[in-house]
Each structure stands twice: as C-alpha cells, then as structure tokens.
Design an enzyme around this catalytic site. Structure first.
Site, PDB file in Angstrom:
ATOM      1  N   TYR A 179     -27.978 -25.724  54.318  1.00 13.79           N
ATOM      2  CA  TYR A 179     -27.058 -26.354  55.260  1.00 13.79           C
ATOM      3  C   TYR A 179     -26.681 -27.768  54.809  1.00 13.79           C
ATOM      4  CZ  TYR A 179     -27.750 -22.595  58.652  1.00 13.79           C
ATOM      5  OH  TYR A 179     -27.770 -21.374  59.288  1.00 13.79           O
ATOM      6  N   ARG A 181     -28.133 -17.575  74.853  1.00 10.37           N
ATOM      7  CA  ARG A 181     -26.863 -17.310  75.532  1.00 10.37           C
ATOM      8  C   ARG A 181     -26.776 -15.964  76.233  1.00 10.37           C
ATOM      9  NH1 ARG A 181     -22.780 -18.256  70.770  1.00 10.37           N
ATOM     10  NH2 ARG A 181     -24.626 -17.619  69.573  1.00 10.37           N
ATOM     11  N   ASP A 236     -33.542 -26.619  67.528  1.00 12.10           N
ATOM     12  CA  ASP A 236     -32.679 -26.097  66.475  1.00 12.10           C
ATOM     13  C   ASP A 236     -33.358 -26.353  65.133  1.00 12.10           C
ATOM     14  OD1 ASP A 236     -29.747 -25.064  66.035  1.00 12.10           O
ATOM     15  OD2 ASP A 236     -30.098 -26.545  64.466  1.00 12.10           O
ATOM     16  N   ARG A 262     -35.110 -16.320  69.536  1.00  8.75           N
ATOM     17  CA  ARG A 262     -33.990 -16.759  70.386  1.00  8.75           C
ATOM     18  C   ARG A 262     -34.100 -16.196  71.799  1.00  8.75           C
ATOM     19  NH1 ARG A 262     -29.227 -15.472  66.041  1.00  8.75           N
ATOM     20  NH2 ARG A 262     -29.739 -17.087  64.527  1.00  8.75           N
ATOM     21  N   ARG A 313     -26.903 -24.854  79.987  1.00  7.32           N
ATOM     22  CA  ARG A 313     -26.094 -25.367  78.862  1.00  7.32           C
ATOM     23  C   ARG A 313     -24.830 -26.035  79.373  1.00  7.32           C
ATOM     24  NH1 ARG A 313     -22.608 -26.806  76.143  1.00  7.32           N
ATOM     25  NH2 ARG A 313     -21.915 -26.176  74.068  1.00  7.32           N
TER      26      ARG A 313
END
Length: 360
Positions: free
Chosen positions: A158, A35, A81, A31, A44
C-alpha cells in the site's frame, strides 16, 4: 492504576490456539464488525467518516462489541484498519469513496525509504491502545479480544502503490530492481509491527494476528524472501506474555498454502488458512506444531442455507476430532451478506463440532 480486567468466561478460542481440548470448535469471523450489520452502518454514519470511527476509541469499542450481541461468537477482534502503521509514519492515509484506502505520499525510492521513521506507538497510535483497553473493560470477560496488524509486505504494498492495486507493479518491481532497498523498508516495517503488537498486548489484547493479505501476490521465492522472512522475525521478536499468560500469535498469509510447513516453523501459535486448501490436508502437513484457523469461502454466504450448512459441516469434519481448530472464513465477510446467514454458519459449526469432538 487501572482496575484489573474481568476474568474470562469463555476461553475456547485461546484453548484451541494452544491446541488444548474444547467442547466445541470456537468461531470468530474476519471483519465480523462491519458493513453487513445495520447497527455498524448507523454508528459509521454517526462517526462521519471511517477514519473517525477508527480513531475514536469509544466508537471503535462500540462497533467491536456489536457482533457479540447478535451472534454466539467465541472471540472479538479490535475494530481498526491494517494501515494505521503507515498512517502513523506520516504518509497521509485517506479513504476515497468507492476506491478504498489511499495515501497522499508514496514510498518508491531509497530516499523515500530513508526518510521514514518508526512511529511512536505510545503517542501516534495511542487511539488504538486506548481502544484495546476500553474494549477489554467493556467486554466484561465474555470472550477474548484479538489485536492485529498488517504484515510488513502487505503494508509495503500500500505504501509503494499509494493504495490498492491489481498488479502491485511498483512494489514488485522494487523487489527485482533494488532488493536491498526493499529489505530496508521491510525491516523497518517489521520493527514497527512488532512494537505495535507489543503495545496492543500490553493494553489488553489476549491474542494477536498478522494479516499478510498480499503474500499470495508473490512468487514462491519472493514470498519466502520478502514476506515469510519478516513474519518469522515478528514471531521471534514479539514478547508474548501478559500477566503470566501466553498470548498466542496467528499468522495469515492469503494464497500461500504452498508454504504451510515453513509458516509453521516461524514459531507462531496458529496459521490462518484461505479456502484453497482442505483443512484435513493442512493439518496433516503441519502436524501438531500449530493450530489452524479457517477456512470456508466467504462467498458461500450468498448461497442457500443448505449450502452454507453443508460447507460448515464439511470444514468441521475435514479437520476432525483433533485439538487446535478455530473456525473462520477464508477471508473477510462481504458487506452485502445477510446477518442471518452468518448466524446459521456459526450455529452449524458449534452444533456439528460438538458431535465430531464427542466422537459421535
């Protein structure tokens, strides 16, 4: 015909995955485009949504390259992702604010599984392969590019739960109540992941990684039957040659240090490690069969600079002056981390590893 990609200027990462000598331990961070970087947050916001960011190759390229401008990293990783594959299978991926990924439709019965079809990577996931090729061009050979996918078991979690879960009660119940149906789903996902990684390699990825994020949620027996089995199939079936070069495969099963030897037997080139095992112990267990990637606890980046430097030093010294170490965190960097603390970690690894590898 597209122009050839620029020659690679820094091959430490690939050399380490091949267990060849390097002058310093290569570093990249899970990652690393995310963020915690203000420039990522700006891009973003401009994209308008996380999915738009992932599905627009130019924007995915932009954020992939952002950490390379800040840090002395030895590899880049495609910004995407892990849920792109089930999204391409028609489950309706969306992101709920404060809740993470969700699917409009779940897969919980034999009928649901039988209705699934393999995605057409060339069309349904074209935005990913276009991003890979664009990044390879724009990176200009500075460092290698890593492609990736979620593992069959992690994707299944998921898909069955409809999103994240604390207990994975629906997914794990399927393993007990209808193992045949579970295997049918995992076999389908294994083929999809293999096709997806193959397409990324063809588009220009110089290494690929499978994230088995939820492998550690399983019992030992279930891990080996329903997760490791499919990781081994991917390793066996994935073509790993591009332009005459071997493309390394990294497997990362979080929370699964109990099965390192079996993971090393899959035929993967490297294993990712979380922070629950000592690097030196892991190296002694797998020998020279695979390279190792990891493994400092990402939470240390909330600690003092002295603690961060000490942990980086400990990891380098634990692995020792042996070939085959790629430094990383034991999982992804947290969104609240200060970028300067990551810089300290990276610089410490490079400095200390030069000393260790030189035998000083």
């Amino acid at each position: 015909m597209s122009a050839p990609f620029a020659p690679l200027a820094n091959d430490r990462f690939l050399r380490a995955l091949r267990r060849q000598p390097v002058d310093q331990t290569p570093v990249w961070i899970m990652r690393q485009a995310g963020r915690y970087l203000p420039e990522y947050r700006a891009t973003r916001a401009r994209a308008g949504s996380f999915l738009k960011l992932c599905k627009t190759p130019e924007l995915a390229c932009e954020v992939t390259l952002q950490p390379l401008a800040r840090f002395a990293l030895d590899a880049s990783i495609l910004f995407s992702d892990i849920l792109t594959v089930p999204d391409a299978m028609g489950l309706g991926l969306y992101f709920a604010e404060g809740e993470g990924p969700k699917f409009e439709r779940t897969v919980r019965s034999r009928a649901d599984i039988d209705a699934l079809k393999l995605p057409d990577v060339a069309s349904d996931l074209r935005y990913v392969t276009d991003a890979v090729s664009l990044i390879r061009r724009e990176i200009g050979g500075k460092v290698p590019l890593i492609g990736f996918s979620g593992s069959p078991w992690t994707l299944a979690c998921y898909m069955i739960e409809g999103g994240g879960s604390e207990y994975f009660e629906h997914a794990k119940a399927l393993l007990w109540d209808d193992p045949q149906a579970a295997h049918r789903l995992l076999e389908l996902l294994g083929r999809a992941v293999t096709d997806y990684l193959r397409a990324q390699i063809e588009a220009g990825a110089q290494a690929v990684m499978v994230f088995d994020t939820w492998g550690g949620a399983l019992s030992l027996a279930h891990y080996r039957e329903f997760s490791l089995r499919y990781l081994a199939q991917i390793a066996a079936n994935l073509p790993r040659q591009a332009n005459g070069e071997h493309v390394p495969l990294i497997l990362f099963s979080k929370g699964c240090a109990h099965s390192l030897e079996q993971q090393a037997d899959t035929g993967a080139d490297a294993l990712g490690l979380d922070w629950t095992i000592d690097l030196g112990d892991a190296r002694r267990r797998v020998g020279d069969r695979v390279a190792l990637q990891g493994n400092v606890d990402p939470v240390v980046l909330y600690a003092s600079e002295a603690a961060i430097a000490a942990e980086a030093t400990r990891a380098v010294q634990s692995f020792g002056p042996h070939p085959g170490h790629v430094f990383n965190l034991g999982h992804g960097i947290h969104p609240a981390i200060q970028p300067d603390k990551l810089k300290l970690l990276i610089d410490t690894v490079h400095t200390e590893s030069r000393r260790v590898l030189a035998g000083r």
